[in-house]
Design a protein around this motif. Structure first.
Motif, PDB file in Angstrom:
ATOM      1  N   UNK A 114     -19.540 -33.912  24.515  1.00 18.02           N
ATOM      2  CA  UNK A 114     -18.951 -33.972  23.004  1.00 18.02           C
ATOM      3  C   UNK A 114     -19.438 -32.922  22.088  1.00 18.02           C
ATOM      4  N   UNK A 115     -18.938 -32.610  21.079  1.00 18.60           N
ATOM      5  CA  UNK A 115     -19.692 -31.838  20.087  1.00 18.60           C
ATOM      6  C   UNK A 115     -19.214 -30.295  20.013  1.00 18.60           C
ATOM      7  N   UNK A 116     -19.109 -29.613  18.931  1.00 16.91           N
ATOM      8  CA  UNK A 116     -18.771 -28.324  18.838  1.00 16.91           C
ATOM      9  C   UNK A 116     -19.565 -27.686  17.765  1.00 16.91           C
ATOM     10  N   UNK A 117     -19.660 -26.213  18.211  1.00 20.23           N
ATOM     11  CA  UNK A 117     -20.316 -25.140  16.963  1.00 20.23           C
ATOM     12  C   UNK A 117     -20.148 -25.681  15.583  1.00 20.23           C
ATOM     13  N   UNK A 118     -20.851 -25.678  14.709  1.00 21.63           N
ATOM     14  CA  UNK A 118     -21.050 -26.179  13.110  1.00 21.63           C
ATOM     15  C   UNK A 118     -20.667 -24.835  12.523  1.00 21.63           C
ATOM     16  N   UNK A 127     -24.724 -29.483  15.238  1.00 23.23           N
ATOM     17  CA  UNK A 127     -23.350 -29.260  16.062  1.00 23.23           C
ATOM     18  C   UNK A 127     -22.543 -30.374  15.303  1.00 23.23           C
ATOM     19  N   UNK A 128     -21.206 -30.385  15.333  1.00 25.77           N
ATOM     20  CA  UNK A 128     -20.342 -31.381  15.011  1.00 25.77           C
ATOM     21  C   UNK A 128     -20.032 -32.296  16.131  1.00 25.77           C
ATOM     22  N   UNK A 196     -22.888 -34.860  11.870  1.00 28.79           N
ATOM     23  CA  UNK A 196     -23.644 -33.697  12.932  1.00 28.79           C
ATOM     24  C   UNK A 196     -24.335 -34.380  13.811  1.00 28.79           C
ATOM     25  N   UNK A 197     -24.419 -33.599  14.917  1.00 32.46           N
ATOM     26  CA  UNK A 197     -25.457 -33.982  16.012  1.00 32.46           C
ATOM     27  C   UNK A 197     -26.599 -33.078  15.815  1.00 32.46           C
TER      28      UNK A 197
END
Length: 244
Positions: A114-118, A127-128, A196-197
């Protein structure tokens, strides 16, 4: 006598102990990625002096480790050679047939990343983290039966040297968290923006705040950072990682 690869022995024993490579390294008082480097092939050979650490991390004596690394095919003779004259063979030679050996394999189950660049906001490692899957990766030993296990990629340099950018960290949401554990934290800053993570080290929950630690804070930040608990969606324990 034949010998089994050391990594096969390690996977077999970790499965028996329900222990992951990083817990084994901690048990052996070795570098964090000591066992992981052997299993992934990064460490192609292990010195004799390091085998003692392998044994300690697997709760084995050196004799037990040696026994697991070797096996004798059926009919292998340990006795003294027969000095009597050999009798003339009256039956034709039969081809030798080797019996299959059960060798444990690396788990084949995959878990989501999970997660992608913010969008350029990742100096502090954010990260998102809104539940969108970006990839699948093979699960680490010890997480095969954890239903909600997942992974995230590390962004930014705030956790160097513990985690470098691009590393994959594996998460077990069911595990309890204590001070000093590495965690994935999900924070909701604004109702109209995705949460955000963050990958950080857990310190404490106190006075209505979540207190975290970062090894290499970006300019303008301290090593210790806090988030209001009413903004914190989840705090999950990291149980392993694979470098980029």
């Amino acid at each position: 006598m034949l010998f089994r690869p050391l990594k096969d022995v390690i996977v077999e024993r970790l499965t028996e102990l329900n222990r992951n490579p990083f817990e084994a390294a901690r048990k052996a008082e070795a570098e964090r990625n000591f066992f992981n480097d052997i299993l992934t092939g990064k460490k192609e050979s292990v010195r004799q002096s390091s085998l003692a650490k392998v044994a300690l991390g697997l709760d084995l004596t050196m004799a037990e480790l040696s026994a697991r690394m070797s096996w004798e095919p059926e009919g292998y003779l340990n006795s003294a050679p027969d000095l009597q004259p050999k009798q003339e063979r009256t039956t034709p030679l039969q081809p030798e047939v080797s019996h299959p050996i059960d060798v444990p394999h690396w788990p084949t189950r995959k878990i989501p990343v999970f997660g992608q660049a913010a969008g350029g906001l990742d100096e502090d490692g954010r990260f998102i983290l809104n539940g969108n899957k970006v990839a699948d990766v093979l699960v680490l030993p010890g997480l095969e039966d954890v239903k909600d296990a997942y992974a995230v990629y590390v962004y930014g340099t705030s956790m160097v040297p513990a985690f470098k950018p691009g590393a994959t960290v594996y998460v077990d949401p069911s595990r309890p968290i204590v001070k000093g554990d590495d965690v994935v934290v999900q924070v909701k800053f604004d109702e109209h923006e995705p949460p955000y993570g963050f990958v950080k080290e857990f310190v404490a929950r106190r006075r209505g705040e979540l207190e975290l630690y970062q090894h290499n804070p970006p300019e303008g930040q301290e090593h210790t950072i806090t988030f209001p608990l009413d903004r914190v969606v989840a705090v999950h324990k990291i149980v392993g990682n694979v470098p980029r």
